[in-house]
Write a protein that holds these residues in place. Structure first.
Motif, short mmCIF file in Angstrom:
data_model
loop_
_atom_site.label_atom_id
_atom_site.label_comp_id
_atom_site.label_asym_id
_atom_site.label_seq_id
_atom_site.Cartn_x
_atom_site.Cartn_y
_atom_site.Cartn_z
N ASP A 104 -8.66 -5.59 44.62
CA ASP A 104 -9.76 -5.25 43.92
C ASP A 104 -9.43 -4.19 43.01
O ASP A 104 -9.56 -2.86 43.72
CB ASP A 104 -11.19 -4.77 44.73
CG ASP A 104 -12.32 -4.68 43.89
OD1 ASP A 104 -12.13 -3.87 42.93
OD2 ASP A 104 -13.39 -5.01 44.39
N TRP A 105 -9.16 -4.23 41.87
CA TRP A 105 -8.42 -3.44 40.99
C TRP A 105 -9.31 -2.17 40.74
O TRP A 105 -8.73 -1.09 41.16
CB TRP A 105 -8.35 -4.05 39.44
CG TRP A 105 -7.73 -3.25 38.50
CD1 TRP A 105 -8.27 -2.39 37.54
CD2 TRP A 105 -6.22 -2.97 38.41
NE1 TRP A 105 -7.21 -1.62 37.24
CE2 TRP A 105 -6.08 -1.88 37.47
CE3 TRP A 105 -5.02 -3.23 39.04
CZ2 TRP A 105 -4.94 -1.45 37.10
CZ3 TRP A 105 -3.99 -2.81 38.77
CH2 TRP A 105 -3.67 -1.89 37.84
N LEU A 126 -8.04 1.65 42.35
CA LEU A 126 -7.69 2.50 41.48
C LEU A 126 -8.67 3.87 41.69
O LEU A 126 -8.07 4.93 41.90
CB LEU A 126 -7.90 1.86 39.90
CG LEU A 126 -7.50 2.98 38.88
CD1 LEU A 126 -5.93 3.42 38.99
CD2 LEU A 126 -7.63 2.27 37.62
N ALA A 127 -10.10 3.49 41.80
CA ALA A 127 -10.76 4.75 41.75
C ALA A 127 -10.63 5.35 43.02
O ALA A 127 -10.39 6.75 43.13
CB ALA A 127 -12.10 4.34 41.76
N PHE A 132 -3.54 4.94 36.12
CA PHE A 132 -3.64 5.89 37.08
C PHE A 132 -3.38 7.29 36.34
O PHE A 132 -4.19 8.45 36.55
CB PHE A 132 -2.81 5.78 38.41
CG PHE A 132 -2.91 6.89 39.57
CD1 PHE A 132 -3.91 6.43 40.38
CD2 PHE A 132 -1.81 7.80 39.44
CE1 PHE A 132 -4.22 7.46 41.42
CE2 PHE A 132 -2.30 8.77 40.59
CZ PHE A 132 -3.23 8.68 41.44
N VAL A 133 -2.38 7.16 35.66
CA VAL A 133 -2.18 8.51 34.77
C VAL A 133 -3.20 8.75 34.22
O VAL A 133 -3.66 9.97 33.79
CB VAL A 133 -0.92 8.32 34.13
CG1 VAL A 133 -0.62 9.43 32.91
CG2 VAL A 133 0.44 8.35 35.03
N TRP A 164 -4.56 -2.05 50.30
CA TRP A 164 -5.18 -2.49 49.50
C TRP A 164 -4.96 -4.20 49.15
O TRP A 164 -3.94 -4.42 48.51
CB TRP A 164 -5.47 -2.13 48.08
CG TRP A 164 -6.05 -0.39 48.20
CD1 TRP A 164 -5.33 0.43 48.50
CD2 TRP A 164 -7.31 -0.28 48.26
NE1 TRP A 164 -6.25 1.66 48.38
CE2 TRP A 164 -7.38 0.95 48.40
CE3 TRP A 164 -8.64 -0.89 48.00
CZ2 TRP A 164 -8.58 1.90 48.28
CZ3 TRP A 164 -9.63 -0.38 47.96
CH2 TRP A 164 -9.72 1.04 48.44
N THR A 165 -5.80 -5.00 49.74
CA THR A 165 -5.57 -6.39 49.55
C THR A 165 -6.59 -7.14 49.87
O THR A 165 -7.45 -6.85 50.58
CB THR A 165 -4.34 -6.96 50.28
OG1 THR A 165 -4.12 -8.49 50.15
CG2 THR A 165 -4.56 -6.86 51.76
N GLU A 166 -6.86 -8.36 49.12
CA GLU A 166 -7.98 -9.28 49.64
C GLU A 166 -7.59 -10.37 50.54
O GLU A 166 -8.41 -11.10 50.86
CB GLU A 166 -8.70 -9.91 48.47
CG GLU A 166 -9.24 -8.70 47.40
CD GLU A 166 -10.37 -8.18 47.88
OE1 GLU A 166 -11.39 -8.87 48.01
OE2 GLU A 166 -10.65 -6.93 48.29
N ASN A 167 -6.54 -10.30 51.07
CA ASN A 167 -5.96 -11.23 51.74
C ASN A 167 -6.06 -10.86 52.99
O ASN A 167 -5.50 -9.80 53.66
CB ASN A 167 -4.27 -11.66 51.41
CG ASN A 167 -3.71 -12.75 52.36
OD1 ASN A 167 -4.01 -12.58 53.52
ND2 ASN A 167 -3.02 -13.58 51.69
#
Length: 480
Positions: A262-263, A267-268, A302-303, A417-420
């Motif tokens: 979940d991007w 990231l957050a 991210f930067v 972090w994965t949706e799988n």
């Protein structure tokens, strides 16, 4: 200038030596209070008081003990703003962070173990028709609790709450770098009616006060959170004395981000897990591994978000990054950024000390720093920096990222972090860390054990594990 006092036998007292050391306000780089320079004489007095209180405290009904601990939690809640302000001044962290994390979690620690001790269940085994075996648990006696500077009241209560709830009396030493909230806590204990000698707080430096606690023959259990080097020294002293040991030590934690994440959430939260509390949390994800298809986009985003973080006065509600805890620690963090350059790393943002105009112009501030281009085995990626510094590396396969993640001597925590769902289980099983978060970070259920593998520590804190640590088991077998 305010003096901090030891809390021994229910009273606030000066150190036996009458000597004090300076306590710095890191955001301003100046001394603002004085700390007792305690030694083995103060520890001996604290142990004597704890021994005298042990019989009545351990013999008290668990409900009575729990009620006293709940009163302490009530007072923490009442004084939340004052405690958060004290912690921000003492530690350099944003006061807004202390208000929503450190102080509320300190209160939760007291409440959980007050309730947990009431509901703690022992084991019973029926051996056919021949016998009944059951386990009794009794408090070990006087417990030694030594806590770190990064989450001062949160981790201080994380240790003393289960010890007190289990029926132990305690001799505790907070970090000499951040002693103020422990001092205020001692006043709350007096107000709450905690019996004299049940909790004793001895301030001072590790080699004197801390070592005296570890080597005291009448303290059978030591719970320590801090650096791996210090933990090794404590183990060398305590192990030949056959003390119970719980050591929660350093970390160099991997944050593994797959392309199907979940991007926005990844990231957050990765931004938070990198720079929260200026990166001065042993659970921060200081090594970010990103699957190649999304690597370039992740680094760019991210930067960009890192550059938007506000470095400033910890008392300003808009500040996201406060000051580091001391000048020595700031210099250590900056030295690792220089090392990263020497090892061929590219500093994409940050990397420098920040001068904040006004009252904080002499404070210990460092820009949040993002580094790429480093090998996973270089010193920057192997050694704990404990500051607002992260490295980002690409990976192609699960096998490759597991090799990277497990390459350090540490094994405290990891984030995936994965949706799988199948991948989440596979990678979680493959990472050699004691705490694994999937699609989240720093989510805590106090019923679960907490601790690391390899050089991140031995033993487990949290939940029923902590209550067990501060007790001794006795098996009773009754022949039918």
């Amino acid at each position: 200038m305010e003096k901090i006092y030891n809390y021994i036998n229910g009273a606030l007292v000066e150190p036996v030596s009458a000597q004090y050391i300076d306590n710095y306000m890191p955001a301003e780089g100046r001394v603002y209070s004085l700390i007792p320079d305690s030694d083995k004489r103060d520890v001996a007095n604290a142990v004597t008081a704890a021994q005298a209180a042990f019989e009545s405290w351990s013999g008290m009904t668990v409900e009575h003990r729990a009620a006293i601990l709940q009163r302490v939690a009530d007072l923490i809640d009442r004084d939340l703003d004052a405690l958060a302000l004290a912690e921000s001044i003492d530690n350099g962290k944003p006061v807004s962070l202390a208000k929503v994390v450190d102080i509320p979690r300190a209160s939760s620690n007291m409440r959980f173990y007050a309730s947990g001790a009431i509901h703690f269940a022992s084991e019973t085994h029926i051996t056919g028709k021949e016998a009944v075996n059951y386990t009794l648990r009794a408090p070990v006696g006087v417990a030694g609790c030594i806590s770190p500077w990064n989450l001062p009241l949160y981790l201080f209560t994380w240790k003393i709450a289960p010890a007190l709830a289990a029926g132990c009396t305690v001799v505790a030493k907070p970090s000499e770098i951040t002693p103020m909230t422990a001092f205020l806590f001692s006043k709350l204990c007096i107000e709450a009616g905690l019996p004299a000698g049940v909790l004793n707080i001895v301030h001072g430096v590790g080699p004197k006060a801390g070592q005296a606690i570890v080597e005291h023959p009448d303290i059978p259990a030591i719970s320590f959170t801090g650096g791996t080097v210090t933990g090794r020294s404590i183990a060398a002293t305590a192990a030949p004395m056959f003390k119970k040991l719980s050591l929660e030590l350093g970390g160099k934690n991997p944050n593994i981000i797959f392309a199907d994440c979940d991007w926005e959430q990844a990231l957050a939260t990765s931004l938070q897990s990198s720079f929260s509390n200026q990166g001065e949390i042993c659970l921060c994800g200081s090594r970010i591994f990103v699957e190649k298809p999304i690597y370039e986009k992740f680094v760019a985003d991210f930067v960009k978000r890192t550059k938007e973080l506000t470095v400033g006065d910890p008392l300003d509600s808009n500040t996201r990054i406060g000051s580091l805890v001391s000048q020595a620690h700031m210099n250590k963090v900056l030295s690792y950024i220089d090392l990263a350059r020497q090892e061929g790393g590219a500093i994409l943002t940050g990397g420098k000390r920040v001068i904040i105009p006004g009252r904080c112009e002499s404070g210990y501030f460092v820009e949040p720093t993002v580094i790429t281009g480093l090998d996973h085995q270089c010193r920057t990626n192997q050694e704990e920096i404990f500051g607002p510094v992260v490295t980002i590396m690409p990976f192609e396969t699960e096998e490759e990222v597991l090799r990277y993640a497990n390459s350090t001597p540490y094994g405290l925590s990891a984030t995936i972090w994965t949706e799988n769902l199948k991948r989440a289980h596979r990678v979680a099983a493959g990472v050699k860390s004691g705490i694994i978060w999937v699609n989240c970070w720093l989510f805590r259920d106090l019923r679960t054990p907490f601790g690391g593998m390899k050089q991140s520590g031995v033993g487990r804190e949290g939940g029923w594990e902590a209550l067990r640590f501060f007790t001794e088991a006795k098996n009773v077998c009754i022949k039918l």
